[in-house]
Design an enzyme around this catalytic site. Structure first.
Site, short mmCIF file in Angstrom:
data_model
loop_
_atom_site.label_atom_id
_atom_site.label_comp_id
_atom_site.label_asym_id
_atom_site.label_seq_id
_atom_site.Cartn_x
_atom_site.Cartn_y
_atom_site.Cartn_z
N ASP A 137 2.49 -42.31 15.52
CA ASP A 137 3.69 -42.01 14.74
C ASP A 137 3.58 -42.66 13.37
O ASP A 137 3.19 -43.83 13.25
CB ASP A 137 4.94 -42.57 15.44
CG ASP A 137 5.33 -41.77 16.67
OD1 ASP A 137 5.75 -40.61 16.51
OD2 ASP A 137 5.23 -42.32 17.79
N HIS A 177 12.52 -39.26 12.71
CA HIS A 177 13.59 -39.62 13.61
C HIS A 177 13.62 -41.13 13.85
O HIS A 177 12.71 -41.85 13.48
CB HIS A 177 13.44 -38.90 14.95
CG HIS A 177 12.17 -39.25 15.66
ND1 HIS A 177 10.93 -38.79 15.25
CD2 HIS A 177 11.92 -40.01 16.77
CE1 HIS A 177 9.99 -39.26 16.05
NE2 HIS A 177 10.56 -39.99 16.99
N ASP A 185 11.74 -45.47 25.20
CA ASP A 185 11.79 -46.24 23.95
C ASP A 185 11.96 -47.72 24.26
O ASP A 185 12.92 -48.12 24.93
CB ASP A 185 12.93 -45.76 23.05
CG ASP A 185 12.67 -44.41 22.44
OD1 ASP A 185 11.49 -44.00 22.43
OD2 ASP A 185 13.62 -43.76 21.97
N GLU A 270 11.14 -34.10 18.33
CA GLU A 270 11.04 -32.78 18.95
C GLU A 270 12.00 -31.80 18.28
O GLU A 270 13.08 -32.18 17.81
CB GLU A 270 11.37 -32.87 20.44
CG GLU A 270 10.43 -33.78 21.20
CD GLU A 270 10.96 -34.19 22.57
OE1 GLU A 270 10.16 -34.70 23.37
OE2 GLU A 270 12.16 -34.00 22.83
N HIS A 378 13.10 -29.50 31.75
CA HIS A 378 12.76 -28.88 33.04
C HIS A 378 13.87 -28.97 34.07
O HIS A 378 13.80 -28.27 35.10
CB HIS A 378 11.50 -29.54 33.62
CG HIS A 378 11.65 -31.00 33.92
ND1 HIS A 378 12.14 -31.45 35.12
CD2 HIS A 378 11.41 -32.10 33.17
CE1 HIS A 378 12.17 -32.77 35.11
NE2 HIS A 378 11.74 -33.19 33.94
N THR A 420 4.95 -30.00 26.77
CA THR A 420 4.90 -31.25 27.53
C THR A 420 5.12 -31.03 29.03
O THR A 420 5.13 -29.91 29.51
CB THR A 420 5.93 -32.24 26.99
OG1 THR A 420 5.70 -33.52 27.57
CG2 THR A 420 7.33 -31.79 27.32
N GLU A 458 0.84 -32.20 26.57
CA GLU A 458 0.84 -33.62 26.88
C GLU A 458 1.66 -33.88 28.14
O GLU A 458 2.40 -33.02 28.60
CB GLU A 458 1.43 -34.42 25.72
CG GLU A 458 2.88 -34.12 25.43
CD GLU A 458 3.40 -34.81 24.19
OE1 GLU A 458 4.58 -35.23 24.20
OE2 GLU A 458 2.65 -34.92 23.22
N ASN A 459 1.50 -35.06 28.69
CA ASN A 459 2.34 -35.48 29.81
C ASN A 459 3.64 -36.04 29.27
O ASN A 459 3.71 -36.56 28.15
CB ASN A 459 1.62 -36.54 30.65
CG ASN A 459 1.10 -37.70 29.82
OD1 ASN A 459 0.34 -37.50 28.86
ND2 ASN A 459 1.50 -38.92 30.17
N ALA A 460 4.70 -35.95 30.06
CA ALA A 460 6.00 -36.48 29.65
C ALA A 460 6.13 -37.96 29.98
O ALA A 460 6.71 -38.73 29.21
CB ALA A 460 7.13 -35.70 30.33
N LEU A 461 5.59 -38.36 31.13
CA LEU A 461 5.68 -39.75 31.59
C LEU A 461 4.27 -40.24 31.91
O LEU A 461 3.42 -39.47 32.34
CB LEU A 461 6.57 -39.86 32.84
CG LEU A 461 8.00 -39.34 32.68
CD1 LEU A 461 8.72 -39.34 34.03
CD2 LEU A 461 8.78 -40.16 31.66
N ARG A 498 0.76 -42.91 27.43
CA ARG A 498 0.19 -43.37 26.20
C ARG A 498 -0.67 -44.58 26.42
O ARG A 498 -0.77 -45.06 27.55
CB ARG A 498 1.27 -43.69 25.15
CG ARG A 498 2.16 -44.85 25.50
CD ARG A 498 3.21 -45.14 24.43
NE ARG A 498 4.23 -44.13 24.18
CZ ARG A 498 4.53 -43.64 22.99
NH1 ARG A 498 3.83 -44.04 21.92
NH2 ARG A 498 5.47 -42.76 22.86
#
Length: 590
Positions: A137, A177, A185, A270, A378, A420, A458-461, A498
């Protein structure tokens, strides 16, 4: 969530160089056979560019000027064969893997590169694991914190130099953002203080729910074209920031370090409304709330409704609150408002505003570079109303595709759509939330491919188990490996979220290395993008703006492409095998 990523590698002059292949697409909508034909053309183009067949040798890679030189000492070189060879047909299945850097411990709120030694060690571990690069970022709230047009890129330049020294590629996100208030976060990075000060006297520059609660994560799209920020509009602020980045990072761009640049377009970076903020009390699987009650968006809706002959229509007042379920509201319930003429009018306006916001900023970004990030919701996907998607701005129902119009709009910018929740399986979700991550991914990816738009994901979690990795592998190549060349369906790239101490633990890292290897189709890390058909073509200016009617034609539902039951190249670990065994045993007694 999702992102559209466009790449910027190679020479930096009047034209950027992006990862796209518009010249090999025809205008008709592709069938699965058409996609195979397109992939075959790509395969032929790569063979022609390389001037050879069979296997590749690293001696040829060394001759490629695009490859970034690594500055490892002899003792630090990754443990890899000195002359890796590549099977050309298998390399056509190669999906590059990137890793998202953490927020904590990288660039501080005071604009300082915090722990270079630790980051260098972690980057080298990723290099040994075979990853292709990292994502980071680039926070607006840090770089332009001192005042309008007062940019300080020094800390990010130090970080980028380290990434380059470690022999990795870079994906950069223009993060307009706030960090903080969303899932995952762990730190707060606000918008620039001088922007927040303007919000102190005019709080309607922020998204607002029906009760009047302000969300300071991102400026409302109602101020996109209003000169409220020392004479600049919101779009002009974003454009100036991107141009400054381009100018100050030109050496890294010319060196080929940055292969992807992405533009954040809403909460969490997003393209969506901030409909489910934890900071305001949302908890999963709440439907969220519409975020269009600031005075600017309210006025826009009133004008649009009046011009359409409905001057008495107002914004919804019966759509519930953050924690509600669809059935508990009049708007989303059985035969609810969302099915009426008034409800359809509102939802069309609400979602079109989001598409126009994306289109306008990407048009500005195209003057410097391009990209954006789109969310994927989802939960409640399998309910009639898709309530959580609707409050986020995605007008997606069983008889209306809410994602393909976004893909169609992006096609005019030659962008790559990044989606994602690739790791999620329906069986892992709460039954009462009516989640459908697998069907959602299948719908969105299929829609993008039908619109001739490349897809990344990408993966969400964060996941460290074989089940999560194998689901990502399945979505990356839904019909599996093609041992004879390019597969019919294949994602353009994958970013893992990440980097963390947990990921680098011995057992987790071992499993992750296997995952990377499988994404690479069991091929060694390949530094030359052209060898797996990611060579860079010259950027063209965005196509002429599409009329909304053309975009809305893409709302017609189309059957998704078929998906395999499981990945053909799989990651196996003891925990994953044990979990699968337990699941099968339980299923026998149901």
């Amino acid at each position: 969530m999702a992102r559209i990523i466009c790449s910027t590698q190679g020479s930096w002059g009047d034209k950027l160089r992006l990862q796209f292949y518009s010249t090999i697409f025809h205008q008709e909508m592709p069938s699965i056979d058409r996609l195979e034909s397109v992939q075959g053309l790509r395969y032929a183009k790569r063979k022609e560019a390389l001037g050879q067949t069979g296997t590749f040798n690293s001696a040829d890679i060394a001759k490629n000027p695009k490859a970034v030189a690594s500055k490892f000492s002899a003792d630090e070189l990754p443990e890899a064969p000195t002359s890796p060879s590549y099977n050309e047909k298998m390399l056509a299945n190669y999906v590059p893997v990137y890793v998202m850097l953490p927020v904590i411990g990288v660039i501080s709120n005071d604009n300082v590169f915090e722990d270079k030694t630790r980051m260098e060690k972690q980057l080298k571990e990723l290099k040994v694991a075979g990853v292709d690069g990292v994502m980071v970022d680039v926070w607006w709230g840090i770089v332009e914190s001192k005042g309008p047009k007062q940019y300080d890129w020094s800390a990010y330049r130090s970080l980028f130099a380290l990434v380059q020294e470690c022999g990795l590629k870079l994906q950069a996100i223009m993060s307009f953002h706030q960090c903080g208030g969303n899932i995952g976060d762990e730190v707060t990075i606000p918008l620039p203080q001088w922007v927040l000060d303007i919000g102190g006297t005019d709080p309607d520059i922020f998204y607002t729910n029906r009760k009047g609660n302000r969300n300071k994560e991102y400026l409302t799209i109602g101020v996109d074209n209003l000169p409220l920020f020392y004479g600049r509009t919101a779009v002009q602020m974003y454009s100036d920031y991107m141009k400054s980045f381009r100018e100050n990072m030109s050496d890294f761009l010319e060196a080929g370090l940055m292969i992807d640049i992405e533009v954040g377009l809403g909460s969490a970076g997003e393209l969506r409304y901030p409909s489910y903020p934890e900071s305001q009390g949302w908890v999963f699987p709440g439907i969220g709330e519409f975020q269009c009650y600031d005075k600017y968006l309210k006025a826009e809706f009133k004008e649009t409704a009046t011009n359409a002959g409905h001057p008495k229509w107002e914004l919804p007042d019966n759509a519930g609150e953050y924690k509600d379920t669809p059935g508990s509201t009049e708007f989303f319930g059985l035969n609810g408002t969302y099915l009426t003429e008034k409800g359809k009018f509102f939802l069309t306006w609400y979602s079109n505003k989001l598409i126009n916001h994306d289109d306008e900023i990407l048009d500005e970004a195209n003057k410097a570079f391009m990209g954006c990030k789109v969310a994927g919701i989802h939960w409640w996907y399998k309910s009639h109303s898709h309530a959580a998607e609707l409050t986020s701005g995605y007008y997606n129902l069983k008889d209306r595709d809410g994602y393909r119009p976004i893909a169609r709009m992006l096609s005019r910018h030659y962008a790559i759509f990044n989606f994602t929740c690739l790791e999620m399986r329906n069986s892992e979700q709460r039954a009462d939330a009516k989640c459908g991550p697998q069907e959602l991914v299948q719908q969105v990816l299929s829609g993008c491919w039908r619109e001739q738009v490349e897809v990344a994901g990408e993966n969400a979690l964060s996941r460290y188990d074989s089940n999560g990795y194998n689901q990502m592998l399945l979505n990356a190549r839904p019909n599996g490996i093609n041992s004879e060349g390019v597969p019919k369906l294949m994602m353009y790239g994958v970013t893992y979220l990440r980097l963390s101490d947990d990921l680098l633990k011995a057992n987790n890292l071992k499993t992750f290395k296997t995952f990377v290897k499988k994404m690479h189709a069991d091929q060694d890390y390949c530094p030359d993008l052209g060898m797996y058909n990611h060579q860079i073509g010259p950027l063209e200016r965005s196509k002429p703006k599409f009329v909304m009617e053309h975009l809305l034609e893409a709302t017609k539902p189309i059957e998704p492409f078929p998906w395999g039951e499981e990945a053909d190249m799989k990651v196996d670990d003891f925990d994953g095998l044990l979990t699968n065994l337990i699941t099968k045993l339980f299923s026998m007694f149901k």
